[in-house]
Structures are given as C-alpha cells and as structure tokens.
Design a protein around this motif. Structure first.
Motif, mmCIF file in Angstrom:
data_model
loop_
_atom_site.group_PDB
_atom_site.id
_atom_site.type_symbol
_atom_site.label_atom_id
_atom_site.label_comp_id
_atom_site.label_asym_id
_atom_site.label_seq_id
_atom_site.Cartn_x
_atom_site.Cartn_y
_atom_site.Cartn_z
ATOM 1 N N UNK A 162 16.435 -13.712 -7.848
ATOM 2 C CA UNK A 162 17.883 -13.796 -7.784
ATOM 3 C C UNK A 162 18.387 -13.614 -6.354
ATOM 4 N N UNK A 210 22.020 -15.053 -10.019
ATOM 5 C CA UNK A 210 22.127 -13.911 -9.111
ATOM 6 C C UNK A 210 21.560 -12.650 -9.735
ATOM 7 N N UNK A 211 21.100 -12.754 -10.964
ATOM 8 C CA UNK A 211 20.471 -11.616 -11.621
ATOM 9 C C UNK A 211 21.403 -10.422 -11.771
ATOM 10 N N UNK A 212 22.708 -10.665 -11.822
ATOM 11 C CA UNK A 212 23.631 -9.553 -11.989
ATOM 12 C C UNK A 212 23.745 -8.713 -10.726
#
Lengths: 350, 280
Positions: B143, B224-226
């Motif tokens: 991400x 963005x994987x959070x």
C-alpha cells in the motif's frame, strides 16, 4: 369490448390474490437481523416447518450499521445479533426487551463461562450465540519462530509482511495489551503510548484491512495478520492448513455475539421461541459445524471436539482456560468514544 | 406546445427535490447542530463540528486529498489528451472500435477494477512475480500513495478522454486547412488552433476527474491499505465506525465548498461555455 372484459378479469384475479395473500398475513412472522453468512439457513427452514412461523431474514455488515438502523426507528426487527460492547450500549440506551427465560429452557446448555459477562452482568437481555478471540494469523511455512506474543507485530524482521485490522478497538487494544494495560483503558497516558507504538508500526506493516486479510494471507501477500479466531477457523475449514492462529500470552479480547430482542419487536414470543430453538444442542451443533465459529452451547461444543478431535488443540476454537483467563471483553466506551476516535484518526494520518 | 414541454420537466424537478435538495438540507442541518441525530427535538445549534475541523490533523488530511487528486488529474490529462487525439485522428471505421476498447473497462464494476489492481500491485502480486521471474528486486508499491494514484488514474482516465475527444472531433476541418494555407506547420497548428479549441473539453475533463478523485474513499482504502487516510475516508468513518454524523456532515459541506470554489476557478478559465461541458 372484449379487451375491457379481459382487463377486468385480470384486475379481479389480482385483487383476489391480494386478499388471499392478505389472509396469509395472519400467520405469525419473525423478523431476524443477522451478520452475513452467520447461520445455517437450513435451520431457518426447519424452524418454519416446526412452528409454522414465517421467518423474514435480513443481513447487516457491521455492528455500527445495525445500530444506526435500529436507532433510526425505521425497522421492526424481532431478533438481532450484536456483539458484546454494543449490547451494553443498547441496554444503556433502553433499546432492548428483557428476555423471559422461562420461555427458553434450553438456556441450561449455555456454558457458565459465557453467562453474566460484563456487558450484561445480570444476564437478562442477551443469549450468547457464537464466541471467539482476537489473535495472530501466521503462515507457518514462512514464520518458523514460536508465535506467542503481540510483539511479533512490531518485529522488524517481518517488515512488509504484516497486516493490521481496520478496526479501532481491536488495533488500539492490541497495543494496550502488549504494554500490559487493559484493552478497555481510557487513561490518556496509556492511550498516548499505544498511539505512538501504532504510528511507529506503520513503517512495518502493510495496511489496515478487514475483509481482504484472508485472501491476502492465502495468496502469500502477507505472512502475519491480526485477525479474529472466526477467520482462522474459516481458513482452516477451507483447507489452508499452513495458516495457523495464535492467541498471545499477554491476553487478548474475548468477544461474544449474542441474540437480543430490540424494543421495536412486535413478536417477542416468537423471538424467544427461536432463541430456544437455536439453543437446542442438535441445532447448535449443526450451526457451529456450518458457520465454523465456536458455540457457547456446552453440549454442542463438546460434540464438536469429539467429532473433530483436531480442533481441540487449536487456539482458534478451543483456547486453554489459562489463556482465556487473560482475555477481556470489550466494554462500551460511552463518553470516551470521542477520545478513541481522535486517536484512531491520528494513527491513520501520521 | 411549450407548456407541454415544461410539464415533462416536472418528474425531474420532483426527483431533484426528493433526492438532492432534501438530503442536502439534512446534511446542512446536521453540520450546524449537535445532539442525538435520531431525536430531532434534541438537536441544538452549534458550530462545534466546524470548530473541530480547524485542527492541523484534519487540515493535513484535506491537503493530502487535494494533492493526490491534483496529481491524478494532471496525469490523466497528460495521458488522456494524446489518446483522445489518436482516436479522433483515426480512420472512421477504426474509431468505433478504438472508442469501444476504451469504454469496455468502465462497464465493469468500479470496485472489481480496484480489486484487480490490488492483485496486480500487491507484494506477491502480478508485477512482483514478473520481476522475480526475470531476477529483479521486487517493488513495494502497495500500500502507498503511488498505488492510490495509479488506481485513481486508471479509474478516472475515461472521464478525461471522452470530453476531449468530443471537442476534438467537432473541430471544423476547414479551420485546420485554413491554418495550413496560411503557412502554419503541424506543430504551430496544434499550439495555435487545435489546443485552444479543445480547452472547454479539457476543463470539463479536469472537473470530471478531479471531483471523484478528491472524494474517493474506496481506492485509498484498498490500494492505500487504510494508511492513506483521505477526506473521503474520514467522512465515511464518521458515518460508520465513529458515529459522529454532525462532524461527517460538516466535513461533507467543507469538501463541497472547496470543490465549488475550484469549479468556479475552472469555469472562469473556460470562457466558452459550450462544447465539452455540454456533454455532461
């Protein structure tokens, strides 16, 4: 003219159909609101056959979505399946009916460990449905060391191979536990410490996910992931045996999803009949076998261990009492939610 | 006859009233109040939510969202303009096919396309396996912001190409011939004639890309994987996990105002209001 006759006839048929189906409405109904893939639907058919009650079944995705829908007052659900800390909030907001346990003789099968827990201390509002823990999923082919501590989630050796959970309470709770604090801590100093650790950890891990974690573990995109025991059982039943689950020695979260009757219910009796039906040991066994999560029904649980002896030693299904004793149930944050929200946003931004 | 045509507009007016005006008013009311959302009588006027926003933390998120949206829009323009030019210059019988190639991916679900990018960019994904195969070191794209920008450019590129293409294909061939007759070579023709004529298309392309890019939350969550919290994610969280609808509403209003301001700038630059803008 002929056309008009046909049209009239058609109207007549439709009206009579409506009247007939209207008569059918006399049959009692039970409106259930549950998580997705969280029941063996054959049991619903069985219940309908046994009792003649029609089941209307709807699904929700998170506790928060469910709560919003019930709070808005636009629903008429008779039976809902929230998690522990949400039940506490629902009780405090006077959203739940007290359950008449005289109508639920099968409650006797519920394991003592899951009665009178913090969220419902006198056990008047809720009946446990499934339970589990929060722990570490790991790929045992890549991670050869012994996994027994949360500290592995901060181990630089595994940079880029770790996945965290996009779940505020769980992720912050882990950092608190690793420091030896309660995962219900509202002490600003302890929380600040946890925040710093989680911000530092962002350089090591590969993102906060929920639904994607299982696939990424199976694909080998990650080797270590924070996740719930239910997901571990799911992966196990799918046959990916190299992915294992560990319940860390520092202790963790014990969660219990329960059945409750919201105040919006108009069919409380039917709801209680359904609760009793689900607690029948045979039905509970069928359900835990289908869904894969651990059941609080003692007889069904023991039968599960007998018929699938391999799950006896799995932390994901049957953790030792010693480890369970270190686990805590989430307590509703109440007015401290704002502090957690702020902290969580900061963790995600920096 | 004219009145009858007016009658036809009523369903749309009703539609706008129910699904656009009422929700907007609700959002506005929530943003300026505090109290229990589900109990209207408990709501009291308050500027708390706006006050909360003016905090370096949230301003940072807004800045990052605009930065990423700006980069994506710019890349879409750089990539999209030549594509539009190529399609419009193609022979009539290939035009349809070229356009189709471009449009088919949008018929697929947006979420599905973003998941596909996860499979391509992830640590053990397509690109990294390919790199490993030829003995090169792997890349850590996902991400991260790069992955988010890639996702945005891929998903929104058609919104840039289509308006520009429409404007390009409407340019009168005689104008180009006149330019040539007056001694302009191909490059001068492009700079002095073609490009200025396509500005309306570019403007509407930029708005069409910038708006969804600045408010996206799915792309930043998945690619963005959070870890890349954008304003869209922040708003989404207020309505789900954090359950602060007042703050969520205030954030939505602020974002809306920011977008309106940038649109006003754009339309000022776009003196000629017809052309591409009419397409949308």
């Amino acid at each position: 003219m002929k056309r008009i006759k046909i049209l009239l006839l058609f109207c007549l048929i439709i009206i009579s159909l409506m009247v007939i189906s209207g008569c059918n409405q006399d049959k009692s109904v039970l409106n259930i609101y549950n998580w997705g893939q969280y029941i063996d639907t054959d049991l619903l058919t069985k219940f309908e056959k046994e009792t003649g009650i029609k089941v209307v079944y709807e699904l929700f995705e998170t506790n928060e979505h469910m709560l919003a829908k019930i709070e808005s007052g636009s629903s008429n659900f008779d039976l809902v399946f929230p998690s522990d800390y949400v039940i506490e909030e629902m009780i405090s907001k006077d959203m739940l009916h007290k359950i008449d346990f005289n109508n639920i003789p099968n409650f006797q099968y519920i394991d003592n460990r899951f009665r009178n827990l913090e969220y419902d201390p006198t056990n008047e509002y809720s009946v446990p449905y499934f339970w589990g823990t929060l722990g570490i999923l790991y790929n045992s082919e890549e991670v050869t060391q012994n996994v027994d501590s949360w500290s592995i989630l901060w181990d630089e050796k595994y940079t880029g191979q770790i996945l965290m959970l996009d779940s505020m309470r769980d992720t912050i709770g882990v950092a608190l536990k690793l420091n030896g604090y309660s995962l219900n801590s509202v002490d600003p100093v302890q929380l600040e410490e946890a925040k710093k650790m989680l911000i530092e950890q962002k350089a090591l891990h590969n993102g906060y996910y929920v639904d994607e974690t299982m696939d990424m573990m199976i694909n080998g995109d990650a080797n270590i992931a924070l996740n719930w025991s239910g997901a571990a059982m799911d992966i196990y039943w799918q046959g990916a045996e190299h992915i294992k689950y560990a319940l860390p020695k520092e202790g963790s979260n014990l969660w219990v999803d329960c059945m409750v009757i919201p105040k919006t219910s108009e069919n409380k009796k039917e709801a209680e009949m359904f609760i009793n039906f689900m607690l029948d040991p045979d039905n509970a066994y069928q359900n835990t076998e289908y869904v894969g999560y651990a059941t609080p029904n003692q007889i069904a649980f023991e039968r599960m261990l007998e018929e699938n002896p391999e799950v006896t030693d799995m932390d994901a299904y049957n953790p030792s009492q010693e480890l369970l004793d270190k686990c805590e149930v989430f307590i509703d944050l109440g007015d401290n939610r704002e502090m957690y929200n702020q902290l969580w946003t900061e963790i995600k931004v920096y | 006859m004219k009145n009858k045509a007016k009658l036809l507009a009523y369903p749309y007016v009703v539609w706008i009233a129910i699904f656009i005006i009422v929700p907007l008013v609700l959002v506005l009311v929530y943003s300026f109040t505090e109290g229990n959302i589900h109990n209207p009588s408990s709501l009291t006027f308050s500027l708390k939510s706006y006050d909360k926003f003016f905090n370096i933390l949230y301003l940072n998120i807004l800045w990052k969202s605009f930065k990423l949206a700006f980069i994506s829009t710019f890349l879409c323009l750089i990539l999209g303009y030549p594509v539009a030019l190529i399609i419009s210059k193609a022979k009539a019988k290939y035009k349809g096919i070229l356009l189709l190639f471009f449009l088919v991916p949008i018929w697929m679900n947006f979420l599905l396309r973003t998941y596909a990018w996860m499979a391509i960019l992830s640590p053990n994904g397509f690109i990294n396996r390919l790199l490993q195969l030829i003995g090169l070191p792997t890349l850590a794209i996902m991400p991260g912001q790069t992955a988010v920008v890639i996702g945005m450019v891929y998903n929104f590129l058609p919104f840039m190409v289509l308006p520009i293409y429409t404007v390009l294909s409407k340019i009168d061939k005689n104008v180009l011939e006149a330019a040539m007759d007056l001694g302009a070579n191909k490059i001068i023709t492009f700079i002095k004639v073609i490009f200025p004529l396509t500005v309306p298309g570019i403007i509407s392309g930029i708005t069409m890309v910038f708006m969804p890019a600045v408010s996206t939350f799915v792309i930043s969550q998945l690619l963005g994987g959070g870890k890349e919290l954008l304003i869209g994610n922040l708003i989404e969280q207020q309505f789900t996990v954090q359950r602060d609808w007042h703050f969520g509403s205030a954030l939505s209003i602020i974002l809306m105002i920011m977008i309106l301001i940038s649109m006003a700038f754009m339309s000022k630059a776009d003196k000629d209001d017809e052309g591409g803008a009419a397409l949308w």
